[in-house]
Design a protein around this motif. Structure first.
Motif, PDB file in Angstrom:
ATOM      1  N   VAL A   1       0.858  -1.184   0.000  1.00  0.00           N
ATOM      2  CA  VAL A   1       0.000   0.000   0.000  1.00  0.00           C
ATOM      3  C   VAL A   1       0.897   1.237   0.000  1.00  0.00           C
ATOM      4  N   TYR A   2       0.584   2.156  -0.909  1.00  0.00           N
ATOM      5  CA  TYR A   2       1.287   3.437  -0.983  1.00  0.00           C
ATOM      6  C   TYR A   2       0.225   4.527  -0.847  1.00  0.00           C
ATOM      7  N   MET A   3       0.443   5.465   0.040  1.00  0.00           N
ATOM      8  CA  MET A   3      -0.538   6.533   0.194  1.00  0.00           C
ATOM      9  C   MET A   3       0.149   7.894   0.293  1.00  0.00           C
ATOM     10  N   TYR A   4      -0.422   8.857  -0.415  1.00  0.00           N
ATOM     11  CA  TYR A   4      -0.026  10.260  -0.263  1.00  0.00           C
ATOM     12  C   TYR A   4      -1.251  10.957   0.308  1.00  0.00           C
ATOM     13  N   TYR A   5      -1.051  11.752   1.350  1.00  0.00           N
ATOM     14  CA  TYR A   5      -2.170  12.387   2.030  1.00  0.00           C
ATOM     15  C   TYR A   5      -1.794  13.812   2.407  1.00  0.00           C
ATOM     16  N   PHE A   6      -2.680  14.733   2.103  1.00  0.00           N
ATOM     17  CA  PHE A   6      -2.489  16.114   2.549  1.00  0.00           C
ATOM     18  C   PHE A   6      -3.831  16.695   2.937  1.00  0.00           C
ATOM     19  N   ASP A   7      -3.866  17.386   4.060  1.00  0.00           N
ATOM     20  CA  ASP A   7      -5.021  18.228   4.345  1.00  0.00           C
ATOM     21  C   ASP A   7      -4.579  19.424   5.164  1.00  0.00           C
ATOM     22  N   ASN A   8      -5.421  20.433   5.135  1.00  0.00           N
ATOM     23  CA  ASN A   8      -5.221  21.603   5.977  1.00  0.00           C
ATOM     24  C   ASN A   8      -6.314  21.544   7.031  1.00  0.00           C
ATOM     25  N   PRO A   9      -5.961  21.051   8.244  1.00  0.00           N
ATOM     26  CA  PRO A   9      -6.986  20.821   9.255  1.00  0.00           C
ATOM     27  C   PRO A   9      -7.579  22.096   9.853  1.00  0.00           C
ATOM     28  N   GLY A  10      -7.025  23.243   9.511  1.00  0.00           N
ATOM     29  CA  GLY A  10      -7.548  24.501  10.043  1.00  0.00           C
ATOM     30  C   GLY A  10      -7.269  24.616  11.533  1.00  0.00           C
ATOM     31  N   GLY A  11      -7.349  25.835  12.037  1.00  0.00           N
ATOM     32  CA  GLY A  11      -7.102  26.049  13.464  1.00  0.00           C
ATOM     33  C   GLY A  11      -5.666  25.746  13.836  1.00  0.00           C
ATOM     34  N   MET A  12      -5.414  25.740  15.106  1.00  0.00           N
ATOM     35  CA  MET A  12      -4.071  25.454  15.618  1.00  0.00           C
ATOM     36  C   MET A  12      -4.017  23.989  16.046  1.00  0.00           C
ATOM     37  N   ILE A  13      -3.212  23.212  15.357  1.00  0.00           N
ATOM     38  CA  ILE A  13      -3.043  21.809  15.719  1.00  0.00           C
ATOM     39  C   ILE A  13      -1.766  21.710  16.553  1.00  0.00           C
ATOM     40  N   PRO A  14      -1.892  21.270  17.800  1.00  0.00           N
ATOM     41  CA  PRO A  14      -0.701  21.214  18.652  1.00  0.00           C
ATOM     42  C   PRO A  14       0.305  20.181  18.139  1.00  0.00           C
ATOM     43  N   SER A  15       1.573  20.458  18.400  1.00  0.00           N
ATOM     44  CA  SER A  15       2.625  19.566  17.893  1.00  0.00           C
ATOM     45  C   SER A  15       2.485  18.157  18.459  1.00  0.00           C
ATOM     46  N   TRP A  16       1.941  18.009  19.670  1.00  0.00           N
ATOM     47  CA  TRP A  16       1.786  16.666  20.228  1.00  0.00           C
ATOM     48  C   TRP A  16       0.852  15.814  19.373  1.00  0.00           C
TER      49      TRP A  16
END
Length: 174
Positions: free
Chosen positions: A131-146
């Motif tokens: 399985v090969y997957m490329y994934y991108f999204d812009n989740p919006g808001g502030m996503i914490p580094s954790w």
């Protein structure tokens, strides 16, 4: 798992390469495309369904985010094709976000307006698949580094294990 941050945007794109032993490529593609079954095995699905708007099949997907973050939702189209490349059978799934007036944003849920995914599944030459997957999204808001770190270190590998388990249970449920 390979993670990069294009154009210093602070957003991440994910490239995943994995193998699922004892899961045929067709079974993997069938399970991946089965939205109703996904609600049974994917613990992060809050809501998931397909509707037809103006003759086009559109998927609505709400994803549970950990407290105190708001859930995210996606409105997207996708297509699965079975291809023959030099005698190799390959399944390709492409998905991308779309704006549909019939699916307005909901209060308290952040709409992911920029999402794209490419998935390629092929035989590993034995009983399993690659399985090969490329994934991108812009989740919006502030996503914490954790949360980004958790997704990379635990979330994505756990997803591969979950889909493998789902594939092995799929034949029993259908």
């Amino acid at each position: 798992l390979f993670i990069s941050s294009p154009q210093q945007s602070g957003l991440y794109e994910y490239k995943i390469f994995g193998g699922l032993a004892d899961v045929s490529p067709k079974l993997c593609a069938d399970v991946y495309m089965d939205l109703d079954f996904r609600k049974e095995w994917d613990q992060y699905v809050k809501e998931l369904y397909e509707e037809t708007y103006d003759g086009e099949k559109v998927i609505y997907w709400e994803v549970k985010y950990p407290f105190p973050l708001s859930n995210r939702d996606y409105v997207y189209i996708r297509e699965c094709r079975e291809m023959d490349v030099d005698g190799r059978k390959i399944w390709v799934v492409l998905a991308k976000s779309v704006a549909v007036p019939q699916c307005p944003e909901k209060p308290g849920i952040i709409r992911v307006k920029s999402y794209k995914q490419s998935l390629v599944i092929e035989s590993d030459g034995k009983a399993g698949c690659k399985v090969y997957m490329y994934y991108f999204d812009n989740p919006g808001g502030m996503i914490p580094s954790w949360l980004v770190n958790w997704a990379a270190k635990s979330g994505v590998p756990a997803f591969l294990k979950d889909i493998q388990k789902a594939c092995l249970n799929y034949s029993k449920s259908t």
